[in-house]
Design an enzyme around this catalytic site. Sequence first.
Site, PDB file in Angstrom:
ATOM      1  N   GLY B 263       1.059  -1.297  -0.151  1.00 51.59           N
ATOM      2  CA  GLY B 263       0.119   0.166  -0.037  1.00 51.59           C
ATOM      3  C   GLY B 263       0.825   1.297   0.170  1.00 51.59           C
ATOM      4  O   GLY B 263       2.000   1.342   0.214  1.00 51.59           O
ATOM      5  N   HIS B 264       0.192   2.459  -0.063  1.00 49.04           N
ATOM      6  CA  HIS B 264       0.826   3.636  -0.234  1.00 49.04           C
ATOM      7  C   HIS B 264       1.712   4.035   1.093  1.00 49.04           C
ATOM      8  O   HIS B 264       1.240   3.780   2.316  1.00 49.04           O
ATOM      9  CB  HIS B 264       0.020   4.814  -0.422  1.00 49.04           C
ATOM     10  N   ASN B 265       2.698   4.576   0.963  1.00 48.85           N
ATOM     11  CA  ASN B 265       3.451   4.886   2.030  1.00 48.85           C
ATOM     12  C   ASN B 265       4.416   3.813   2.911  1.00 48.85           C
ATOM     13  O   ASN B 265       5.239   4.104   3.568  1.00 48.85           O
ATOM     14  CB  ASN B 265       3.021   5.827   3.296  1.00 48.85           C
ATOM     15  N   SER B 283       1.327   2.500   4.908  1.00 52.59           N
ATOM     16  CA  SER B 283       1.961   3.317   5.861  1.00 52.59           C
ATOM     17  C   SER B 283       2.691   2.075   6.910  1.00 52.59           C
ATOM     18  O   SER B 283       3.634   2.691   7.775  1.00 52.59           O
ATOM     19  CB  SER B 283       1.315   4.193   6.744  1.00 52.59           C
TER      20      SER B 283
END
Lengths: 368, 368, 368
Positions: B263-265, B283
């Site tokens: 996922g993002h980050n 994250s």
Amino acid sequence: MTRSVTIGELARALDARSWGDAALPVIGAAEPAATSPVGPDGGVIALAMAPKYAEALKPGSMAILAEGMDPEAYGLKAAIFAPRPRLLMAGLTRAFDAGPDIAPGIHPTAVVDASAVIGADTAIGPFVVIGPGVRIGAGARIGPHVSVGRNARIGDQALIHAGARIAHGVHAGDRLIVQSGAVIGGDGFSFVTPEESGIEEIRRTLGAREDIRQQHWTRIHSLGGVELGHDVEIGANATIDRGTIRATRVGDGTKIDNLVMLGHNVVVGRDCLLCSQVGVAGSSRIGDRVVLAGQVGVNDNIEIGDDVIAGGATKIFTRVPSGRVILGNPAVKMETQMEIQKAMRRLPRFAQQLAKLQETVTRLLEKA
Amino acid sequence: MTRSVTIGELARALDARSWGDAALPVIGAAEPAATSPVGPDGGVIALAMAPKYAEALKPGSMAILAEGMDPEAYGLKAAIFAPRPRLLMAGLTRAFDAGPDIAPGIHPTAVVDASAVIGADTAIGPFVVIGPGVRIGAGARIGPHVSVGRNARIGDQALIHAGARIAHGVHAGDRLIVQSGAVIGGDGFSFVTPEESGIEEIRRTLGAREDIRQQHWTRIHSLGGVELGHDVEIGANATIDRGTIRATRVGDGTKIDNLVMLGHNVVVGRDCLLCSQVGVAGSSRIGDRVVLAGQVGVNDNIEIGDDVIAGGATKIFTRVPSGRVILGNPAVKMETQMEIQKAMRRLPRFAQQLAKLQETVTRLLEKA
Amino acid sequence: MTRSVTIGELARALDARSWGDAALPVIGAAEPAATSPVGPDGGVIALAMAPKYAEALKPGSMAILAEGMDPEAYGLKAAIFAPRPRLLMAGLTRAFDAGPDIAPGIHPTAVVDASAVIGADTAIGPFVVIGPGVRIGAGARIGPHVSVGRNARIGDQALIHAGARIAHGVHAGDRLIVQSGAVIGGDGFSFVTPEESGIEEIRRTLGAREDIRQQHWTRIHSLGGVELGHDVEIGANATIDRGTIRATRVGDGTKIDNLVMLGHNVVVGRDCLLCSQVGVAGSSRIGDRVVLAGQVGVNDNIEIGDDVIAGGATKIFTRVPSGRVILGNPAVKMETQMEIQKAMRRLPRFAQQLAKLQETVTRLLEKA
């Protein structure tokens, strides 16, 4: 694109009995509530194999009913009686499936290597890339943006949807169906460290880690291909990795759903169903007529016998004997799992009962 | 395409000792049962590192044996002795991997933006699209239908298989390998509601829902990119989302298998292995040399220390300290999980024992 | 591509209050530690909604702060005060998202059928294939290698990333976003055997298998399409299969993450979030505002009410009433799951306590 058959022809094709006006043209299938009276150009036919579905039929329409139901009670103009409804569904839907509609011939934008051999009556879409030495049988339909790598071989009557990837050296039998985005023949996920890795250590020590150190992963390349039997279907965005030395194999008649992963060297038998998001890790072997429901996981180097059925999200870490029905994480017999789940729901109560019992016994001890 | 080396050259390349006729040409690798006597053009070499495998070797063939095995006992013409078999496997398979065979140069159908800078000795296949400002190092091999977005940067010696997607602003180091269909740099899955959403509510109330109301999701766009270190490999149809403000990051030497989701980050350290169908939510941070087996899930905003090993289908909801070996849903130490599983299988019996004990104690109480 | 607004304009766009020099140009967003003093061409703005983040801000930079924080304490030149930080994040990131940068117009390599109707102000990338009868609204941006099948309909303002697959007959509303590699409209995974299959048998007998025999799978074709409402987003490499007779449906405002699978005939309501690797098997129905966290699985033919929230990796085998918050495999209420997990961790200790209690009671019995 409209296809049309008479209801009599459809009944004959489905090996079923028709009732009413056998000459009415059928132009497609619909849900009972979406029917309307048959018009001069015909109409759609609905599946209504139980009274609760048939009640939604519009008078003057056509339906497929179960034996014993009365078409006149629903005001139908014509009907087909279905001995085995889901089987009839297969015939009915096949009759009206127009498919992805790829134009006959080879699209001028396709890049087909001069050494590739393509059978008769094929339809190859825009921007398809076919590598050197490839052989594709007769009647293939290949959607846009498909790539087929060097020396791949595909049998007759293949249907390969847009953007599917068939890598070099993949072999497939007749009537192959590949949905969009599937990747057949990616490299296996197989790495080695110069020294014993953490994974090897915990396999040896069953979980204990003595000595953690730097480790770099060196790639074991995949020289084996992928071999798919006849009548195999591969779902959208599924991935089947090539074998290390020998091929990864899928037997005749096996159907693989979307987003399934078969690791390197995996062998799957005949007439299996592997439902969506199933993962089978490297070198595991799966017998014939096995059904793995959605999100099942199979550890690497596991053997699963014939006729095994695994329920949704079952995680298989050890050998499964033939004919077993399993469920849970980790997988156990379905009936055992049902008992475990029942007991688990009662667990908080057990804890209370046990605590109370301990108190009582302590008091009894004091008295004794 | 046939590659051939002498068995003596192969032994030297593998840093191993050879036996017999060192001049025999080796043209590939095979399983022991698939060997045949070496002919005038050479033959295949089999891996047979234990007697049970070596028994299937054909007389007159070539094999890689474990130290201490006797090549004459199997009638071999030549052999290589392997000190660490799987490491040797890496060298052997690399020697014979012909790869995806992309023709040198840039295929005339490729659309390469005039502002893109492509290194020397590259092979770019048909229908590749390379956007403005892209930089790709020397020796890249890029299969058909790959797209590389605006301002992406890829180091030297990349191998990008057919149909992989590298979105705008993705940066990668040297020796990047991307399997077919992988998507690097999709938008993060990050939404917000004008008012507190149901998810935020249950995080606050730990499960209770007071007040259910309409909620529309507003998109948080992803401005960050994706940064991949050197020697990273990304599996077929894996997806790595771009970060929101900073980049999603994968460290040097980390290998990511098919259908994995980052996922993002997310930040993944160096020399990790993330096996097939692993999902890491937004994250979360994963240390160095971490191994996540197939279908592991990591909740969002979780920290996983260095050298953690998670067994198949482990679901991680909370922080994991460095060096821990974990298993299960929810993840606990592997040895604890083993005990829990043993106890779970005995649970239905516990229930019976507890009920019986309650009866006995009730009787005792009556007597007391 | 550089976009620039003044911090005053940005504050107005975000419906928030600004502080300091409102004329300073903002050229992008960054993390606090990546800020630098605003120069003559402006600078980046950082999100620092708590003192622990704001401490990393560089003096002379710009930031978005929570109400009550003091911009002078961090030496800022300008600031915006955020009433609801994540909502402001949505506005901020939207302001600076340059997107995939597809050139306006239709790329000369695209193959667009003469009968397709494309709205005004579209940007269609290289090698896109658009089939006969397709209708695409105004303002569409379609990346390279996308294919759109016969008679598909897509509303206004669509953003379809590179290599996405929209099969024939798919209908979508306005503001559709499809990430790379997603496959919308693959064939359903639906097969039937001429005789009762093993799966049908165990559903009838609840696990027992009487009579194992050969079975070949006959395909039920998918005549239904896929219908997506307005404001739907589909993640990278997600797959949504077409329905059998009626369409598979996704309601307005629902967001679907990477690698999600929706089987044939599935109905998903409005404003749902389906996180990464969720799988929903055929014919299940999901209500409005439902949130399924990563790796959740939903069995086939299940009904899930409105406002249900399922935690990570929850496996749903039975109907879920509206408003329920669930967790675990099999899914139970989140609070029940928490109790079960606590009890499970204590299970090995229970076993010991139970054994000890049995001993004690045996001794008491002997005395009695």
